[in-house]
Design a protein around this motif. Structure first.
Motif, short mmCIF file in Angstrom:
data_model
loop_
_atom_site.label_atom_id
_atom_site.label_comp_id
_atom_site.label_asym_id
_atom_site.label_seq_id
_atom_site.Cartn_x
_atom_site.Cartn_y
_atom_site.Cartn_z
N HIS A 1 16.01 -10.09 8.31
CA HIS A 1 17.24 -10.30 7.55
C HIS A 1 16.89 -11.04 6.26
CE1 HIS A 1 21.16 -11.79 6.39
NE2 HIS A 1 20.75 -13.04 6.57
N ALA A 2 17.40 -10.54 5.14
CA ALA A 2 17.19 -11.21 3.85
C ALA A 2 18.49 -11.10 3.05
CB ALA A 2 16.05 -10.56 3.09
N THR A 3 19.02 -12.22 2.67
CA THR A 3 20.32 -12.34 1.97
C THR A 3 21.39 -11.51 2.67
OG1 THR A 3 19.74 -10.67 0.30
CG2 THR A 3 19.29 -12.98 -0.24
N SER A 4 21.75 -10.35 2.15
CA SER A 4 22.81 -9.56 2.77
C SER A 4 22.29 -8.25 3.35
CB SER A 4 23.90 -9.27 1.74
OG SER A 4 23.37 -8.50 0.69
N ILE A 5 20.98 -8.11 3.52
CA ILE A 5 20.38 -6.88 4.05
C ILE A 5 19.79 -7.16 5.43
CG2 ILE A 5 18.63 -5.11 3.73
CD1 ILE A 5 18.93 -5.51 0.74
N TYR A 6 20.22 -6.36 6.39
CA TYR A 6 19.71 -6.45 7.77
C TYR A 6 18.89 -5.19 8.04
CZ TYR A 6 23.26 -10.05 8.31
OH TYR A 6 24.02 -11.18 8.17
N VAL A 7 17.72 -5.37 8.65
CA VAL A 7 16.83 -4.25 8.93
C VAL A 7 16.68 -4.12 10.45
CG1 VAL A 7 14.55 -3.25 8.56
CG2 VAL A 7 15.60 -4.65 6.78
N TYR A 8 16.90 -2.91 10.93
CA TYR A 8 16.78 -2.60 12.36
C TYR A 8 15.90 -1.38 12.55
CZ TYR A 8 20.75 -5.67 13.21
OH TYR A 8 21.58 -6.74 13.28
N ARG A 9 15.13 -1.38 13.61
CA ARG A 9 14.42 -0.16 14.04
C ARG A 9 15.36 0.51 15.03
NH1 ARG A 9 9.92 -2.01 16.86
NH2 ARG A 9 9.13 -2.63 14.84
N HIS A 10 15.79 1.70 14.69
CA HIS A 10 16.78 2.39 15.52
C HIS A 10 16.30 3.81 15.78
CE1 HIS A 10 20.76 3.03 17.21
NE2 HIS A 10 20.74 4.22 16.64
N ARG A 11 16.18 4.15 17.07
CA ARG A 11 15.66 5.46 17.44
C ARG A 11 16.57 6.11 18.47
NH1 ARG A 11 9.45 5.03 18.86
NH2 ARG A 11 9.56 7.21 18.29
N PHE A 12 16.69 7.42 18.34
CA PHE A 12 17.33 8.25 19.36
C PHE A 12 16.23 9.00 20.08
CE2 PHE A 12 20.88 7.88 16.32
CZ PHE A 12 21.84 7.39 17.18
N PHE A 13 16.30 9.02 21.41
CA PHE A 13 15.28 9.68 22.22
C PHE A 13 15.88 10.88 22.94
CE2 PHE A 13 13.93 5.23 22.06
CZ PHE A 13 12.64 5.39 21.62
N VAL A 14 15.19 12.01 22.86
CA VAL A 14 15.58 13.21 23.57
C VAL A 14 14.71 13.30 24.81
CG1 VAL A 14 15.74 15.72 23.44
CG2 VAL A 14 16.17 14.33 21.41
N PRO A 15 15.31 13.51 25.98
CA PRO A 15 14.48 13.58 27.20
C PRO A 15 13.57 14.79 27.17
CG PRO A 15 16.75 14.16 27.70
CD PRO A 15 16.72 13.70 26.28
N GLN A 16 12.37 14.59 27.68
CA GLN A 16 11.40 15.68 27.73
C GLN A 16 11.66 16.53 28.96
OE1 GLN A 16 7.56 13.91 27.65
NE2 GLN A 16 7.71 13.33 25.51
N ARG A 17 11.38 17.82 28.83
CA ARG A 17 11.55 18.73 29.97
C ARG A 17 10.30 18.71 30.83
NH1 ARG A 17 14.49 24.17 28.44
NH2 ARG A 17 14.47 24.19 30.69
N LYS A 18 10.50 18.80 32.12
CA LYS A 18 9.36 18.83 33.03
C LYS A 18 8.66 20.18 32.92
CE LYS A 18 10.03 17.41 37.16
NZ LYS A 18 10.55 17.16 38.50
N SER A 19 7.35 20.18 33.04
CA SER A 19 6.60 21.43 32.92
C SER A 19 5.95 21.85 34.24
CB SER A 19 5.53 21.29 31.84
OG SER A 19 4.66 20.22 32.16
N PHE A 20 6.18 21.08 35.30
CA PHE A 20 5.61 21.45 36.59
C PHE A 20 6.54 20.94 37.70
CE2 PHE A 20 4.11 17.25 35.56
CZ PHE A 20 4.22 16.54 36.74
N CYS A 21 6.39 21.48 38.88
CA CYS A 21 7.20 21.08 40.02
C CYS A 21 6.50 19.94 40.75
CB CYS A 21 7.40 22.26 40.97
SG CYS A 21 8.38 21.81 42.43
N CYS A 22 7.22 18.85 40.94
CA CYS A 22 6.63 17.68 41.61
C CYS A 22 6.84 17.73 43.12
CB CYS A 22 7.21 16.40 41.03
SG CYS A 22 8.98 16.23 41.26
N GLY A 23 7.69 18.66 43.60
CA GLY A 23 7.92 18.79 45.03
C GLY A 23 9.03 17.91 45.58
N ASN A 24 9.72 17.18 44.73
CA ASN A 24 10.78 16.28 45.18
C ASN A 24 12.17 16.92 45.15
OD1 ASN A 24 9.00 14.18 45.61
ND2 ASN A 24 9.18 13.44 43.51
N VAL A 25 12.27 18.19 44.84
CA VAL A 25 13.53 18.92 44.72
C VAL A 25 14.50 18.11 43.87
CG1 VAL A 25 15.30 20.21 45.94
CG2 VAL A 25 13.09 19.86 47.02
N CYS A 26 14.20 18.04 42.61
CA CYS A 26 14.93 17.18 41.66
C CYS A 26 16.36 17.62 41.41
CB CYS A 26 14.19 17.12 40.33
SG CYS A 26 12.50 16.53 40.50
#
Length: 106
Positions: free
Chosen positions: A72-97
């Motif tokens: 934060h400096a005077t009237s400017i606030y800085v944030y790291r802001h991220r949106f995350f997209v879930p990754q798709r599974k590429s194999f079967c783990c056997g847990n019947v998800c």
């Protein structure tokens, strides 16, 4: 809904807030930073508004978000802001998800 749509919806919420004068997104090494100019609001009010805008922007999407205060400096606030997209599974783990199981994809 693409990630660009989520960012557009996120920024559209800031136009309604009178405490925040300007919001700018800068990507540094592919990490998005928010530069928020506010002479009337404090850090807690801005973080509350970021939370509200993030929640409403991601209501109809399987997207999560993370915000971290940087400086934060005077009237400017800085944030790291991220949106995350879930990754798709590429194999079967056997847990019947269920809905995310690769065996059930057509």
């Amino acid at each position: 809904m693409t990630l660009d749509d989520v960012w557009f919806s996120f920024f559209s919420h800031f136009t309604r807030n009178k405490l925040i004068e300007q919001v700018e997104k800068k990507e540094i090494t592919h990490v998005p930073f928010l530069y928020i100019t506010s002479s009337k609001g404090d850090r807690h009010q801005i973080e509350k508004w970021i939370h509200i805008a993030s929640e409403t922007a991601t209501t109809n999407a399987k997207v999560t978000w993370q915000t971290e205060f940087v400086r934060h400096a005077t009237s400017i606030y800085v944030y790291r802001h991220r949106f995350f997209v879930p990754q798709r599974k590429s194999f079967c783990c056997g847990n019947v998800c269920g809905t995310d199981c690769t065996r059930l994809r057509l």
